[in-house]
Design a protein around this motif. Structure first.
Motif: not given
Length: 321
Positions: A244-272
């Motif tokens: 579960l820890i591995n999956l969580l860390i992988f998901f968070i890192i992947l999400s951060i990478y996708s947000i930076i690459k695709h400029d999804l800051i507003i979408e991230l704020i909405g999700l949070i």
């Protein structure tokens, strides 16, 4: 009953007098107590406060004064080695034991015992931690609950620790963790070793009041420091939280990478916002609770995640220790 009460202390000048005054009120009938306070290299006036209190107190106080901070695990071990009696009661310095704590231990007629930590829930941060623990631990948290034996099968589902912990001296010293660094999971590893020899009684009757940290910075530091300790014990393939820890860390890192690459800051704020709102409803008991959880859950989650990353670096990169 002859018992040694051991308390590791680090920078607790604000709490140590409350602790000692509460100890003065403990019912001493049929009990012979000694108090061993281990000052673990405090940089404040903790040692001075203890020394001054000892001069005017009738408590049998022994002060072990470390010049350098060595960590709570070492402080507990040295306290145990210095104990005159075969029965040990560990109580944290932030606590105030109930007057009947020793008689309740006698009533339980069992060893080892994890006691009941009653925490303040009036201030906002204290209320936040109370709400999350109450929801997570349900039937094993609060002023009253049914006693349960902690064993190897239910170990990860029961709240436990050494905030208030009664144990035989020999059993305590023989079951210490092999890793004794400051970042080791001192409580969990110790208790896991102990349940291999005998189940631990989680008792609702052996009570202490815990004076919770009230400042944001103080709590943030504590949560960050819990990350490496959590990783030390649970980041092992045989433990239930490993994948579960591995999956969580992988998901968070992947999400951060996708947000930076695709400029999804507003979408991230909405999700949070949406996810925090759902969690706030889940943890809350009344309307005020919703805003407390909503305010603290995201920031404390981020801090704990950073602590997990630090723990992984410590575990796999020795120089990070």
């Amino acid at each position: 009953m002859k018992i040694s009460i051991i308390t590791p202390v680090f920078n607790e000048e604000k709490n140590i007098i409350k602790f000692l005054k509460a100890c003065e009120k403990i019912d001493k009938k049929n009990h012979e107590n000694e108090y061993i306070l281990v000052n673990d290299g405090s940089s404040d006036n903790t040692a001075k406060e203890i020394t001054n209190y000892k001069k005017k107190s009738q408590l049998n106080i022994t002060l072990l004064d470390f010049k350098k901070n060595q960590g709570r695990l070492i402080a507990r071990i040295e306290g145990a080695k210095a104990a005159k009696h075969d029965k040990l009661l560990f109580i944290d310095a932030k606590c105030e034991p109930f007057e009947d704590i020793l008689s309740k231990i006698e009533e339980e007629n069992y060893e080892p015992i994890c006691g009941n930590v009653i925490q303040d829930e009036k201030k906002a941060i204290s209320r936040f931690f109370y709400l999350t623990r109450k929801k997570l631990y349900k039937n094993h948290f609060g002023h009253s609950f049914k006693n349960i034996l902690i064993n190897t099968k239910n170990f990860d589902n029961i709240p436990k620790g050494t905030t208030v912990f009664y144990i035989d001296k020999k059993r305590f010293l023989e079951n210490q963790p092999s890793n004794q660094s400051k970042n080791c999971s001192d409580d969990t590893s110790l208790l896991w070793n102990i349940v291999q020899t005998k189940p631990i009684l989680k008792s609702s009757k052996v009570k202490i009041h815990y004076n919770t940290r009230t400042g944001f910075i103080e709590n943030a530091k504590h949560i960050y420091q819990r990350g490496p300790k959590f990783i030390d014990y649970y980041f092992t393939p045989s433990k239930p939280h490993f994948w579960l820890i591995n999956l969580l860390i992988f998901f968070i890192i992947l999400s951060i990478y996708s947000i930076i690459k695709h400029d999804l800051i507003i979408e991230l704020i909405g999700l949070i916002f949406v996810s925090t709102s759902i969690l706030s409803i889940y943890f809350s008991k009344k309307i005020k609770d919703f805003f407390i959880v909503f305010a603290y859950f995201p920031i404390f989650s981020i801090i704990f995640f950073l602590g997990l990353i630090k723990g992984i670096l410590i575990k796999f990169i020795p120089n990070e220790r």
